[in-house]
Design an enzyme around this catalytic site. Structure first.
Site, PDB file in Angstrom:
ATOM      1  N   THR A 283       0.897  -0.724  -0.353  1.00 16.08           N
ATOM      2  CA  THR A 283      -0.412  -0.043  -0.096  1.00 16.08           C
ATOM      3  C   THR A 283       1.038   1.578   0.084  1.00 16.08           C
ATOM      4  O   THR A 283       0.563   2.301  -0.772  1.00 16.08           O
ATOM      5  CB  THR A 283      -0.812  -0.363   1.264  1.00 16.08           C
ATOM      6  OG1 THR A 283      -1.590  -1.292   1.142  1.00 16.08           O
ATOM      7  CG2 THR A 283      -1.978   0.905   1.190  1.00 16.08           C
TER       8      THR A 283
ATOM      9  N   TYR B  57     -13.090  -3.934  -1.113  1.00 18.80           N
ATOM     10  CA  TYR B  57     -14.408  -3.241  -1.577  1.00 18.80           C
ATOM     11  C   TYR B  57     -14.946  -4.529  -2.247  1.00 18.80           C
ATOM     12  O   TYR B  57     -16.146  -3.879  -2.051  1.00 18.80           O
ATOM     13  CB  TYR B  57     -13.557  -2.749  -3.372  1.00 18.80           C
ATOM     14  CG  TYR B  57     -15.334  -2.277  -3.584  1.00 18.80           C
ATOM     15  CD1 TYR B  57     -15.592  -0.427  -3.335  1.00 18.80           C
ATOM     16  CD2 TYR B  57     -15.953  -2.755  -5.086  1.00 18.80           C
ATOM     17  CE1 TYR B  57     -16.528  -0.043  -4.028  1.00 18.80           C
ATOM     18  CE2 TYR B  57     -16.976  -1.453  -5.424  1.00 18.80           C
ATOM     19  CZ  TYR B  57     -17.144  -0.535  -5.208  1.00 18.80           C
ATOM     20  OH  TYR B  57     -18.205   0.217  -4.986  1.00 18.80           O
TER      21      TYR B  57
ATOM     22  N   TYR C 180      -2.561 -10.067   5.077  1.00 16.44           N
ATOM     23  CA  TYR C 180      -2.520  -9.226   5.455  1.00 16.44           C
ATOM     24  C   TYR C 180      -4.366  -8.668   6.588  1.00 16.44           C
ATOM     25  O   TYR C 180      -4.740  -8.153   4.863  1.00 16.44           O
ATOM     26  CB  TYR C 180      -1.818  -8.094   4.491  1.00 16.44           C
ATOM     27  CG  TYR C 180      -1.559  -6.792   4.847  1.00 16.44           C
ATOM     28  CD1 TYR C 180      -1.648  -5.908   6.062  1.00 16.44           C
ATOM     29  CD2 TYR C 180      -1.611  -5.859   3.225  1.00 16.44           C
ATOM     30  CE1 TYR C 180      -2.150  -4.804   5.915  1.00 16.44           C
ATOM     31  CE2 TYR C 180      -1.439  -3.920   3.219  1.00 16.44           C
ATOM     32  CZ  TYR C 180      -1.805  -4.151   5.147  1.00 16.44           C
ATOM     33  OH  TYR C 180      -1.673  -2.204   5.415  1.00 16.44           O
TER      34      TYR C 180
ATOM     35  N   ARG D 238      -8.979  -0.013   5.615  1.00 13.56           N
ATOM     36  CA  ARG D 238      -8.464   0.334   4.304  1.00 13.56           C
ATOM     37  C   ARG D 238      -9.410  -0.471   3.273  1.00 13.56           C
ATOM     38  O   ARG D 238      -9.651  -0.275   2.376  1.00 13.56           O
ATOM     39  CB  ARG D 238      -7.469   0.186   3.588  1.00 13.56           C
ATOM     40  CG  ARG D 238      -6.750   1.515   3.974  1.00 13.56           C
ATOM     41  CD  ARG D 238      -4.600   1.409   3.784  1.00 13.56           C
ATOM     42  NE  ARG D 238      -5.059   2.348   2.813  1.00 13.56           N
ATOM     43  CZ  ARG D 238      -4.440   3.268   2.194  1.00 13.56           C
ATOM     44  NH1 ARG D 238      -3.564   4.065   3.386  1.00 13.56           N
ATOM     45  NH2 ARG D 238      -4.248   4.119   1.153  1.00 13.56           N
TER      46      ARG D 238
ATOM     47  N   LYS E 109       0.381 -10.249   8.831  1.00 14.53           N
ATOM     48  CA  LYS E 109       0.434  -9.058   8.890  1.00 14.53           C
ATOM     49  C   LYS E 109      -0.564  -8.680   9.954  1.00 14.53           C
ATOM     50  O   LYS E 109      -1.681  -8.460   8.570  1.00 14.53           O
ATOM     51  CB  LYS E 109       0.677  -7.968   8.051  1.00 14.53           C
ATOM     52  CG  LYS E 109       0.974  -5.980   7.894  1.00 14.53           C
ATOM     53  CD  LYS E 109       1.193  -5.422   6.946  1.00 14.53           C
ATOM     54  CE  LYS E 109       1.355  -3.873   7.115  1.00 14.53           C
ATOM     55  NZ  LYS E 109       1.409  -3.830   5.624  1.00 14.53           N
TER      56      LYS E 109
ATOM     57  N   ILE F  21       5.966  -4.526   9.903  1.00 16.97           N
ATOM     58  CA  ILE F  21       5.504  -3.560   8.969  1.00 16.97           C
ATOM     59  C   ILE F  21       5.541  -2.242   8.670  1.00 16.97           C
ATOM     60  O   ILE F  21       4.212  -2.012   8.621  1.00 16.97           O
ATOM     61  CB  ILE F  21       4.853  -4.305   7.911  1.00 16.97           C
ATOM     62  CG1 ILE F  21       5.173  -6.256   7.624  1.00 16.97           C
ATOM     63  CG2 ILE F  21       4.488  -4.196   6.599  1.00 16.97           C
ATOM     64  CD1 ILE F  21       4.632  -7.312   7.061  1.00 16.97           C
TER      65      ILE F  21
END
Length: 291
Positions: A44, A107, A133, A138, A161, A203
């Site tokens: 990202t 989404y 992840y 987000r 993550k 991370i």
């Protein structure tokens, strides 16, 4: 096992948005010199959402070739299409990535069963070590601990993550997958506590601008040195907060520009950090001793 400070590397760009390869090499040297333990390429923070597939793979391959095994490279290869994620993961595997980082599909809002089948399909298709992840802030989709526990039984899904920022939940996850999967923090503000509880690394966005301090913090936390971890965490906390005044990677790219590492290049729909935030980010850089 890949452990420690794993920088979620920005992708340097010229002011016209084209990739700045010379600055990319200089950033990699910067991290080698300052003790970063691994590079996360085109996640990202690396603007994976604005690079086209060819650029995506080209940046990953460039980083792998330049580092030449000196530190591990984790390639960001996730997507909200399972077929696309398999394609990117296959390409990263061919290029020699040490592992791949696969974000929860965004989404689409798949079910927990859909998430399990998505990650299982990628793992079965590509024999590279994979780190899933979870970043519900987000993706608008939260992968529950129970789903992660199921994924931990797949041999080449080796880590997660966790960017929820929820420490009790993270500790529960560490205990649930112990011996099958490692847990990394994906949230700079809470990373120290998660690593002290058994997480194996961070991370990190903050590591882009303060790599030495973040590497030292990760080493101390993984070793269980609470006093040193808390000292370094206090030093870095202003950065951990101010680098998210606008959507990542807007503030961190501006901070690197302010430090002289980058041109002020970022791709639409992202724009450079609004002037009203410049002073706050500068103050955080000063507090961390990097400006």
């Amino acid at each position: 096992m890949i452990t420690g400070s794993l920088v979620a590397l920005v992708t340097p760009m010229h002011e016209d948005g084209s990739i700045h390869w010379e600055h990319l090499d200089a950033l990699l040297d910067f991290h080698l010199e300052n003790g970063t333990h691994g590079i996360v390429a085109v996640g990202t923070t690396g603007e994976s959402s604005t690079l086209d597939p060819n650029e995506h793979c080209k940046v990953i391959g460039h980083i792998i070739k330049y580092l030449d095994g000196r530190i591990p490279v984790i390639a960001g290869t996730g997507g909200n299409s399972t077929r696309e994620a398999i394609h990117l993961t296959t390409e990263a595997y061919k290029l020699g990535a040490d592992a791949c980082l696969l974000v929860v599909p965004y989404y689409n809002k798949p079910s927990q069963e859909g998430l399990y089948r998505h990650f299982r399909a990628i793992a079965e298709a590509v024999p590279v070590n994979q780190i899933v992840y979870n970043v519900p802030g987000r993706t608008a989709c939260d992968m529950l601990n129970e789903t992660v526990e199921r994924l931990a039984d797949i041999p080449n899904i080796v880590g997660i993550k966790d960017a929820t920022g929820n420490i009790p939940r993270g500790i529960e996850l560490i205990n649930a997958v112990s011996g099958r999967m490692v847990v990394y923090s994906g949230d700079d503000a809470t990373a120290a506590e998660l690593m002290l509880a058994g997480g194996k690394g961070n991370i990190s966005v903050t590591a882009n601008v303060a790599p030495r301090a973040m590497a030292s913090l990760c080493e101390a936390a993984i070793a269980g040195d609470r006093a040193e971890t808390e000292r370094l965490n206090e030093l870095l906390m202003p950065l951990n907060r101010k680098l998210f005044l606008e959507a990542n990677p807007i503030p961190v790219k501006w901070a690197l520009h302010r430090l002289g590492h980058l041109d002020d290049g970022i791709r639409l729909p992202l724009t450079s950090l609004h002037e009203q935030f410049h002073g706050e980010v500068e103050d955080a850089l000063v507090a961390a001793g990097v400006l």
